[in-house]
Motif scaffolding. Structure first.
Motif, PDB file in Angstrom:
ATOM      1  N   CYS A 169      -3.053  -7.431  14.148  1.00  0.00           N
ATOM      2  CA  CYS A 169      -2.917  -8.640  13.155  1.00  0.00           C
ATOM      3  C   CYS A 169      -1.552  -8.812  12.744  1.00  0.00           C
ATOM      4  O   CYS A 169      -0.703  -8.007  12.840  1.00  0.00           O
ATOM      5  N   PHE A 170      -1.321  -9.871  12.143  1.00  0.00           N
ATOM      6  CA  PHE A 170       0.056 -10.468  11.407  1.00  0.00           C
ATOM      7  C   PHE A 170      -0.345  -9.934   9.935  1.00  0.00           C
ATOM      8  O   PHE A 170      -1.373 -10.540   9.449  1.00  0.00           O
ATOM      9  N   PHE A 171       0.439  -9.001   9.340  1.00  0.00           N
ATOM     10  CA  PHE A 171       0.255  -8.633   8.013  1.00  0.00           C
ATOM     11  C   PHE A 171       1.028  -9.169   6.917  1.00  0.00           C
ATOM     12  O   PHE A 171       2.342  -8.798   7.024  1.00  0.00           O
ATOM     13  N   GLN A 172       0.755 -10.213   6.244  1.00  0.00           N
ATOM     14  CA  GLN A 172       1.523 -10.621   5.215  1.00  0.00           C
ATOM     15  C   GLN A 172       1.373 -10.326   3.724  1.00  0.00           C
ATOM     16  O   GLN A 172       0.158 -10.221   3.128  1.00  0.00           O
ATOM     17  N   ILE A 190      -4.254   0.691  11.083  1.00  0.00           N
ATOM     18  CA  ILE A 190      -4.967   0.066  10.381  1.00  0.00           C
ATOM     19  C   ILE A 190      -4.383  -0.008   8.842  1.00  0.00           C
ATOM     20  O   ILE A 190      -4.232   0.858   8.232  1.00  0.00           O
ATOM     21  N   MET A 191      -4.305  -1.280   8.467  1.00  0.00           N
ATOM     22  CA  MET A 191      -3.754  -1.590   7.278  1.00  0.00           C
ATOM     23  C   MET A 191      -4.945  -1.707   5.933  1.00  0.00           C
ATOM     24  O   MET A 191      -5.993  -1.813   6.360  1.00  0.00           O
ATOM     25  N   GLU A 192      -4.511  -1.384   4.985  1.00  0.00           N
ATOM     26  CA  GLU A 192      -5.202  -1.486   3.628  1.00  0.00           C
ATOM     27  C   GLU A 192      -4.770  -2.628   2.796  1.00  0.00           C
ATOM     28  O   GLU A 192      -3.967  -2.212   2.129  1.00  0.00           O
ATOM     29  N   PRO A 193      -5.228  -3.835   2.960  1.00  0.00           N
ATOM     30  CA  PRO A 193      -4.691  -5.008   2.158  1.00  0.00           C
ATOM     31  C   PRO A 193      -5.339  -5.154   0.723  1.00  0.00           C
ATOM     32  O   PRO A 193      -6.386  -4.333   0.601  1.00  0.00           O
ATOM     33  N   THR A 194      -4.309  -5.649  -0.070  1.00  0.00           N
ATOM     34  CA  THR A 194      -4.650  -5.886  -1.401  1.00  0.00           C
ATOM     35  C   THR A 194      -5.038  -7.336  -1.641  1.00  0.00           C
ATOM     36  O   THR A 194      -4.995  -8.196  -0.604  1.00  0.00           O
ATOM     37  N   GLU A 195      -5.238  -7.702  -2.590  1.00  0.00           N
ATOM     38  CA  GLU A 195      -5.762  -9.367  -2.974  1.00  0.00           C
ATOM     39  C   GLU A 195      -4.456 -10.079  -2.804  1.00  0.00           C
ATOM     40  O   GLU A 195      -4.522 -11.325  -2.419  1.00  0.00           O
ATOM     41  N   LYS A 196      -3.363  -9.579  -2.754  1.00  0.00           N
ATOM     42  CA  LYS A 196      -2.159 -10.359  -2.798  1.00  0.00           C
ATOM     43  C   LYS A 196      -1.614 -10.313  -1.230  1.00  0.00           C
ATOM     44  O   LYS A 196      -0.650 -11.129  -0.943  1.00  0.00           O
ATOM     45  N   ASP A 197      -2.379  -9.762  -0.349  1.00  0.00           N
ATOM     46  CA  ASP A 197      -1.958  -9.815   1.160  1.00  0.00           C
ATOM     47  C   ASP A 197      -2.684 -11.020   1.867  1.00  0.00           C
ATOM     48  O   ASP A 197      -3.912 -11.057   1.478  1.00  0.00           O
ATOM     49  N   ASN A 198      -2.170 -11.280   2.943  1.00  0.00           N
ATOM     50  CA  ASN A 198      -2.901 -12.086   4.065  1.00  0.00           C
ATOM     51  C   ASN A 198      -2.982 -11.436   5.267  1.00  0.00           C
ATOM     52  O   ASN A 198      -2.066 -10.823   5.738  1.00  0.00           O
ATOM     53  N   ILE A 199      -4.146 -11.364   5.900  1.00  0.00           N
ATOM     54  CA  ILE A 199      -4.448 -11.121   7.129  1.00  0.00           C
ATOM     55  C   ILE A 199      -4.849 -12.148   8.182  1.00  0.00           C
ATOM     56  O   ILE A 199      -5.697 -12.998   7.951  1.00  0.00           O
ATOM     57  N   TYR A 200      -3.859 -12.064   9.359  1.00  0.00           N
ATOM     58  CA  TYR A 200      -4.197 -12.971  10.428  1.00  0.00           C
ATOM     59  C   TYR A 200      -4.348 -12.028  11.856  1.00  0.00           C
ATOM     60  O   TYR A 200      -3.524 -11.660  12.451  1.00  0.00           O
ATOM     61  N   ALA A 201      -5.681 -11.915  12.108  1.00  0.00           N
ATOM     62  CA  ALA A 201      -6.279 -11.113  13.035  1.00  0.00           C
ATOM     63  C   ALA A 201      -6.221 -11.973  14.298  1.00  0.00           C
ATOM     64  O   ALA A 201      -6.265 -13.132  14.280  1.00  0.00           O
ATOM     65  N   ILE A 202      -5.666 -11.177  15.545  1.00  0.00           N
ATOM     66  CA  ILE A 202      -5.504 -11.734  16.637  1.00  0.00           C
ATOM     67  C   ILE A 202      -6.819 -11.182  17.641  1.00  0.00           C
ATOM     68  O   ILE A 202      -6.865 -10.205  17.779  1.00  0.00           O
ATOM     69  N   THR A 203      -7.199 -12.223  18.254  1.00  0.00           N
ATOM     70  CA  THR A 203      -8.093 -12.046  19.584  1.00  0.00           C
ATOM     71  C   THR A 203      -7.499 -12.385  20.822  1.00  0.00           C
ATOM     72  O   THR A 203      -6.033 -12.795  20.775  1.00  0.00           O
ATOM     73  N   GLU A 205      -8.029 -14.933  22.368  1.00  0.00           N
ATOM     74  CA  GLU A 205      -7.833 -16.383  22.662  1.00  0.00           C
ATOM     75  C   GLU A 205      -7.611 -17.098  21.291  1.00  0.00           C
ATOM     76  O   GLU A 205      -7.395 -18.431  21.096  1.00  0.00           O
ATOM     77  N   ASP A 206      -7.477 -16.308  19.981  1.00  0.00           N
ATOM     78  CA  ASP A 206      -7.097 -17.235  18.764  1.00  0.00           C
ATOM     79  C   ASP A 206      -6.702 -16.290  17.766  1.00  0.00           C
ATOM     80  O   ASP A 206      -6.398 -15.018  17.880  1.00  0.00           O
ATOM     81  N   VAL A 207      -6.236 -16.933  16.849  1.00  0.00           N
ATOM     82  CA  VAL A 207      -5.476 -16.360  15.586  1.00  0.00           C
ATOM     83  C   VAL A 207      -6.415 -16.779  14.490  1.00  0.00           C
ATOM     84  O   VAL A 207      -6.779 -17.888  14.241  1.00  0.00           O
ATOM     85  N   ILE A 208      -6.755 -15.658  13.546  1.00  0.00           N
ATOM     86  CA  ILE A 208      -8.073 -16.077  12.533  1.00  0.00           C
ATOM     87  C   ILE A 208      -7.560 -15.434  11.435  1.00  0.00           C
ATOM     88  O   ILE A 208      -7.290 -14.266  11.121  1.00  0.00           O
ATOM     89  N   LYS A 209      -7.516 -16.168  10.196  1.00  0.00           N
ATOM     90  CA  LYS A 209      -7.145 -15.934   8.903  1.00  0.00           C
ATOM     91  C   LYS A 209      -8.450 -14.997   8.387  1.00  0.00           C
ATOM     92  O   LYS A 209      -9.620 -15.566   8.571  1.00  0.00           O
ATOM     93  N   VAL A 210      -8.314 -13.914   8.028  1.00  0.00           N
ATOM     94  CA  VAL A 210      -9.450 -13.185   7.522  1.00  0.00           C
ATOM     95  C   VAL A 210      -9.493 -13.162   6.043  1.00  0.00           C
ATOM     96  O   VAL A 210      -8.598 -13.089   5.315  1.00  0.00           O
ATOM     97  N   GLU A 211     -10.739 -13.826   5.689  1.00  0.00           N
ATOM     98  CA  GLU A 211     -11.109 -14.078   4.156  1.00  0.00           C
ATOM     99  C   GLU A 211     -11.441 -12.956   3.582  1.00  0.00           C
ATOM    100  O   GLU A 211     -12.460 -12.268   4.456  1.00  0.00           O
TER     101      GLU A 211
END
Length: 213
Positions: A169-172, A190-203, A205-211
């Motif tokens: 993923c891209f980890f913001q 493996i990252m451990e995101p907080t509520e302030k972070d954004n995760i953009y997972a990649i497959t 064929e695609d890039v998906i924002k993880v909600e």
């Protein structure tokens, strides 16, 4: 295949390869290719397929053709260790790339900068440009937004029941974006995101924002 978003009034496109395109600079950002790693492992007996050596070059060529950037910036760990037979493949590949290439050196980039400079590649340890700080390691610089690599970030997704799926993923986080590792057989953390972070997972064929964190 892509996902577009904005940081500090600049537009970026995330690609499912793990590369990121900076529209205003017409620059492609790629981190942690680790060329030479496959040959290094095969030398010491790891059972990796021989054609795996060429996958990184094919992947690089494909994403460059997709965006057709003016410049390519590698965010460190372009080459995994010392010179091996993949360096010759890299030299041949560079001759086919018309764009300017910049290497922001990482901890694995132990090959002498002179070898890169002979190929017309600019090497630096860090780069500050238009409010952004480009480095290999996740480092904070006051007043600048960091673009970096090194971590090989991934996210662990849980489905219905006990199914788990690990994706790079891209980890913001506030003030920083960590790019995923571009190279084959690089591993992930493996990252451990907080509520302030954004995760953009990649497959593949695609890039998906993880909600949901």
């Amino acid at each position: 295949m892509t996902l577009q978003f904005t940081i500090n009034h600049n537009n970026f496109i995330l690609h499912c390869s793990g590369a990121m395109y900076w529209e205003e600079k017409q620059m492609l950002l790629i981190s942690d290719v680790h060329l030479g790693k496959i040959s290094h492992f095969r030398k010491y007996g790891s059972a990796l397929p021989g054609n795996a050596v060429y996958r990184n070059f094919e992947k690089l060529t494909a994403v460059i053709n997709y965006f057709n950037p003016d410049r390519i910036c590698f965010l460190g760990d372009l080459f995994h260790s010392t010179l091996n037979n993949e360096w010759e493949l890299f030299k041949d590949w560079v001759q086919l790339v018309p764009q300017q290439i910049i290497l922001v050196a990482g901890n694995h980039d132990i090959i002498s900068p002179h070898h890169y400079e002979e190929l017309g590649i600019k090497v630096c340890k860090e780069w500050a440009v238009d409010g952004f700080y480009i480095s290999h390691h996740p480092e904070r610089q006051e007043g600048l937004f960091t673009l970096c690599g090194h971590i090989h970030p991934a996210v662990l997704l849980q489905g219905m029941g006990r199914q788990f799926l690990k994706l790079p993923c891209f980890f913001q986080s506030p003030g920083q974006l960590i790019l995923p590792a571009f190279g084959e057989f690089t591993g992930t953390f493996i990252m451990e995101p907080t509520e302030k972070d954004n995760i953009y997972a990649i497959t593949k064929e695609d890039v998906i924002k993880v909600e949901g964190k």
